[in-house]
Design a protein around this motif. Structure first.
Motif, PDB file in Angstrom:
ATOM      1  N   ASN A 157       0.860  -1.127   0.066  1.00  0.00           N
ATOM      2  CA  ASN A 157      -0.149  -0.026  -0.224  1.00  0.00           C
ATOM      3  C   ASN A 157       0.590   1.212  -0.287  1.00  0.00           C
ATOM      4  OD1 ASN A 157      -1.976  -1.647   0.727  1.00  0.00           O
ATOM      5  ND2 ASN A 157      -2.003  -1.561   2.317  1.00  0.00           N
ATOM      6  N   THR A 158       0.262   2.273  -0.767  1.00  0.00           N
ATOM      7  CA  THR A 158       1.323   3.414  -0.616  1.00  0.00           C
ATOM      8  C   THR A 158       0.232   4.822  -0.092  1.00  0.00           C
ATOM      9  OG1 THR A 158       1.947   2.902  -2.446  1.00  0.00           O
ATOM     10  CG2 THR A 158       2.340   4.946  -1.903  1.00  0.00           C
ATOM     11  N   GLU A 159       0.686   5.129   1.019  1.00  0.00           N
ATOM     12  CA  GLU A 159       0.023   6.025   1.416  1.00  0.00           C
ATOM     13  C   GLU A 159       0.303   7.543   1.195  1.00  0.00           C
ATOM     14  OE1 GLU A 159      -0.341   6.994   6.679  1.00  0.00           O
ATOM     15  OE2 GLU A 159      -1.163   5.069   6.122  1.00  0.00           O
ATOM     16  N   LYS A 160      -0.046   8.547   0.871  1.00  0.00           N
ATOM     17  CA  LYS A 160       0.656   9.922   1.440  1.00  0.00           C
ATOM     18  C   LYS A 160       0.173  10.218   1.814  1.00  0.00           C
ATOM     19  CE  LYS A 160      -1.518   9.311  -3.747  1.00  0.00           C
ATOM     20  NZ  LYS A 160      -2.119  10.871  -4.785  1.00  0.00           N
ATOM     21  N   GLU A 161       0.829  11.918   2.184  1.00  0.00           N
ATOM     22  CA  GLU A 161       1.089  12.711   3.715  1.00  0.00           C
ATOM     23  C   GLU A 161      -0.212  13.258   4.004  1.00  0.00           C
ATOM     24  OE1 GLU A 161       3.246  13.683   5.395  1.00  0.00           O
ATOM     25  OE2 GLU A 161       4.553  12.042   4.157  1.00  0.00           O
ATOM     26  N   PRO A 162      -0.587  13.288   5.185  1.00  0.00           N
ATOM     27  CA  PRO A 162      -2.123  13.052   5.089  1.00  0.00           C
ATOM     28  C   PRO A 162      -2.393  15.121   4.785  1.00  0.00           C
ATOM     29  CG  PRO A 162      -1.010  12.012   7.445  1.00  0.00           C
ATOM     30  CD  PRO A 162       0.123  11.898   6.146  1.00  0.00           C
ATOM     31  N   PHE A 163      -2.747  15.358   5.071  1.00  0.00           N
ATOM     32  CA  PHE A 163      -3.524  17.351   4.748  1.00  0.00           C
ATOM     33  C   PHE A 163      -4.339  17.912   5.050  1.00  0.00           C
ATOM     34  CE2 PHE A 163      -5.240  14.628   1.540  1.00  0.00           C
ATOM     35  CZ  PHE A 163      -6.918  15.065   0.758  1.00  0.00           C
ATOM     36  N   PRO A 164      -4.622  18.990   5.752  1.00  0.00           N
ATOM     37  CA  PRO A 164      -5.167  19.402   6.637  1.00  0.00           C
ATOM     38  C   PRO A 164      -6.225  20.647   4.872  1.00  0.00           C
ATOM     39  CG  PRO A 164      -3.684  21.239   6.250  1.00  0.00           C
ATOM     40  CD  PRO A 164      -3.118  19.372   5.488  1.00  0.00           C
ATOM     41  N   LEU A 165      -7.577  20.418   5.140  1.00  0.00           N
ATOM     42  CA  LEU A 165      -8.299  21.169   4.625  1.00  0.00           C
ATOM     43  C   LEU A 165      -8.669  23.047   4.848  1.00  0.00           C
ATOM     44  CD1 LEU A 165     -11.558  18.667   4.018  1.00  0.00           C
ATOM     45  CD2 LEU A 165      -9.568  19.550   2.106  1.00  0.00           C
ATOM     46  N   LYS A 199      -1.777  22.352  -1.421  1.00  0.00           N
ATOM     47  CA  LYS A 199      -2.420  23.166  -0.297  1.00  0.00           C
ATOM     48  C   LYS A 199      -3.956  22.915  -0.806  1.00  0.00           C
ATOM     49  CE  LYS A 199      -2.845  27.038  -1.566  1.00  0.00           C
ATOM     50  NZ  LYS A 199      -2.606  28.687  -1.129  1.00  0.00           N
ATOM     51  N   TRP A 200      -4.706  22.054   0.211  1.00  0.00           N
ATOM     52  CA  TRP A 200      -6.053  21.604  -0.173  1.00  0.00           C
ATOM     53  C   TRP A 200      -6.807  22.839   1.008  1.00  0.00           C
ATOM     54  CZ3 TRP A 200      -8.272  17.987  -2.715  1.00  0.00           C
ATOM     55  CH2 TRP A 200      -7.302  16.381  -3.338  1.00  0.00           C
ATOM     56  N   THR A 201      -7.743  23.027   0.248  1.00  0.00           N
ATOM     57  CA  THR A 201      -9.193  23.323   1.279  1.00  0.00           C
ATOM     58  C   THR A 201     -10.320  23.107   0.636  1.00  0.00           C
ATOM     59  OG1 THR A 201      -9.934  25.448   1.196  1.00  0.00           O
ATOM     60  CG2 THR A 201      -9.694  25.426  -1.038  1.00  0.00           C
ATOM     61  N   GLU A 202     -11.087  23.083   1.054  1.00  0.00           N
ATOM     62  CA  GLU A 202     -12.781  23.330   0.765  1.00  0.00           C
ATOM     63  C   GLU A 202     -14.224  24.034   0.207  1.00  0.00           C
ATOM     64  OE1 GLU A 202     -15.457  19.488   2.940  1.00  0.00           O
ATOM     65  OE2 GLU A 202     -14.959  20.544   4.498  1.00  0.00           O
ATOM     66  N   ASP A 203     -14.409  24.248  -0.605  1.00  0.00           N
ATOM     67  CA  ASP A 203     -15.214  24.866  -1.025  1.00  0.00           C
ATOM     68  C   ASP A 203     -16.091  24.535  -2.061  1.00  0.00           C
ATOM     69  OD1 ASP A 203     -14.833  27.172  -2.848  1.00  0.00           O
ATOM     70  OD2 ASP A 203     -14.051  27.062  -4.665  1.00  0.00           O
ATOM     71  N   GLY A 204     -17.182  24.881  -1.588  1.00  0.00           N
ATOM     72  CA  GLY A 204     -18.632  24.668  -2.030  1.00  0.00           C
ATOM     73  C   GLY A 204     -18.917  23.530  -2.382  1.00  0.00           C
ATOM     74  N   GLY A 205     -18.513  22.392  -1.566  1.00  0.00           N
ATOM     75  CA  GLY A 205     -18.916  20.947  -1.241  1.00  0.00           C
ATOM     76  C   GLY A 205     -17.938  20.024  -2.144  1.00  0.00           C
ATOM     77  N   ARG A 258      -3.620  21.807 -10.661  1.00  0.00           N
ATOM     78  CA  ARG A 258      -5.398  21.895 -10.582  1.00  0.00           C
ATOM     79  C   ARG A 258      -6.127  20.896  -9.643  1.00  0.00           C
ATOM     80  NH1 ARG A 258      -8.258  26.164  -8.326  1.00  0.00           N
ATOM     81  NH2 ARG A 258     -10.696  25.498  -8.611  1.00  0.00           N
ATOM     82  N   ILE A 259      -6.415  20.570  -8.850  1.00  0.00           N
ATOM     83  CA  ILE A 259      -6.908  18.714  -8.656  1.00  0.00           C
ATOM     84  C   ILE A 259      -8.553  18.713  -8.079  1.00  0.00           C
ATOM     85  CG2 ILE A 259      -6.617  16.860  -6.885  1.00  0.00           C
ATOM     86  CD1 ILE A 259      -3.815  17.033  -7.518  1.00  0.00           C
ATOM     87  N   GLU A 260      -9.292  18.872  -8.322  1.00  0.00           N
ATOM     88  CA  GLU A 260     -10.876  19.350  -8.042  1.00  0.00           C
ATOM     89  C   GLU A 260     -11.203  17.878  -7.358  1.00  0.00           C
ATOM     90  OE1 GLU A 260     -13.003  21.613 -10.568  1.00  0.00           O
ATOM     91  OE2 GLU A 260     -11.340  23.479 -10.414  1.00  0.00           O
ATOM     92  N   VAL A 261     -11.758  17.522  -6.553  1.00  0.00           N
ATOM     93  CA  VAL A 261     -12.851  16.164  -6.604  1.00  0.00           C
ATOM     94  C   VAL A 261     -13.829  16.889  -5.700  1.00  0.00           C
ATOM     95  CG1 VAL A 261     -12.855  15.075  -4.319  1.00  0.00           C
ATOM     96  CG2 VAL A 261     -10.516  15.625  -5.172  1.00  0.00           C
ATOM     97  N   GLU A 262     -14.920  16.709  -6.215  1.00  0.00           N
ATOM     98  CA  GLU A 262     -16.038  16.148  -5.820  1.00  0.00           C
ATOM     99  C   GLU A 262     -17.227  15.191  -5.770  1.00  0.00           C
ATOM    100  OE1 GLU A 262     -18.102  20.006  -8.852  1.00  0.00           O
ATOM    101  OE2 GLU A 262     -16.852  18.889  -9.777  1.00  0.00           O
ATOM    102  N   LEU A 263     -18.205  15.574  -6.066  1.00  0.00           N
ATOM    103  CA  LEU A 263     -19.665  13.672  -5.656  1.00  0.00           C
ATOM    104  C   LEU A 263     -20.997  14.648  -6.272  1.00  0.00           C
ATOM    105  CD1 LEU A 263     -20.442  11.859  -4.224  1.00  0.00           C
ATOM    106  CD2 LEU A 263     -21.087  12.947  -2.094  1.00  0.00           C
ATOM    107  N   LYS A 264     -20.762  13.280  -7.453  1.00  0.00           N
ATOM    108  CA  LYS A 264     -21.816  14.228  -8.440  1.00  0.00           C
ATOM    109  C   LYS A 264     -22.101  12.568  -9.255  1.00  0.00           C
ATOM    110  CE  LYS A 264     -19.820  17.498 -11.505  1.00  0.00           C
ATOM    111  NZ  LYS A 264     -19.300  17.917 -13.131  1.00  0.00           N
TER     112      LYS A 264
END
Length: 175
Positions: A88-96, A115-121, A142-148
């Motif tokens: 398994n490859t664990e990435k560094e923990p990150f704050p939002l 650098k991660w942030t939470e932006d409108g869901g 730029r990486i964007e993660v969203e639930l669709k």
């Protein structure tokens, strides 16, 4: 059977429970890669990753990841682990929190800071690929993660070339 108290209390409680899940709650557990769209190989090529390494970095559809969360000093931290056949490859923990830079290694093998942030869901990451551990910034991603529609969608874009790809994940389990 009627609930005691005014009707608005019941309506407010029902509205609370009918809310769709938040992305940061939904991704905790195992997620399976179900589809990749766009030019993943072209994206890596634009980043300067040699062909032989690009072949090794092709994550197959069906691969799984595990996400975990922890709250530290009132800030949500997430950890992503790629679950492999042999290890398994664990990435560094990150704050939002949108301000803390975390050092890690990109799939290209280059050192990066994110650098991660939470932006409108959705979660948005700014990733700077570094020339050397103490060198200047080579490229910005730029990486964007969203639930669709019940899928977690991850869109990765190289800011300089515009090369991008998208990965779609489904929920496997809560652990």
């Amino acid at each position: 059977k009627k609930f005691p108290g005014p009707k608005y209390k019941h309506a407010a409680a029902m509205a609370f429970f009918e809310q769709p899940p938040q992305l940061t709650d939904y991704i905790i557990g195992k997620m399976r890669l179900t589809k990749r769209e766009g030019d993943y190989d072209g994206f890596l090529a634009a980043k300067g990753v040699p062909y032989a390494i690009r072949l090794l970095k092709q994550i197959p559809v069906g691969a799984t990841q595990r996400w975990a969360s922890e709250v530290k000093d009132g800030v949500l931290w997430l950890t992503q682990t790629e679950l492999g056949t042999f290890s398994n490859t664990e990435k560094e923990p990150f704050p939002l929190d949108g301000k803390t830079w975390v050092r890690d290694v990109a799939p290209s093998g280059m050192p990066v800071r994110r650098k991660w942030t939470e932006d409108g869901g959705r979660m948005v990451c700014e990733e700077h690929e570094l020339e050397h551990e103490r060198g200047g910034v080579v490229s910005i991603t730029r990486i964007e993660v969203e639930l669709k529609d019940g899928l977690v969608t991850v869109t990765v874009t190289d800011q300089a070339s515009g090369a991008s790809f998208r990965e779609l994940f489904t929920k496997c389990s809560m652990r």
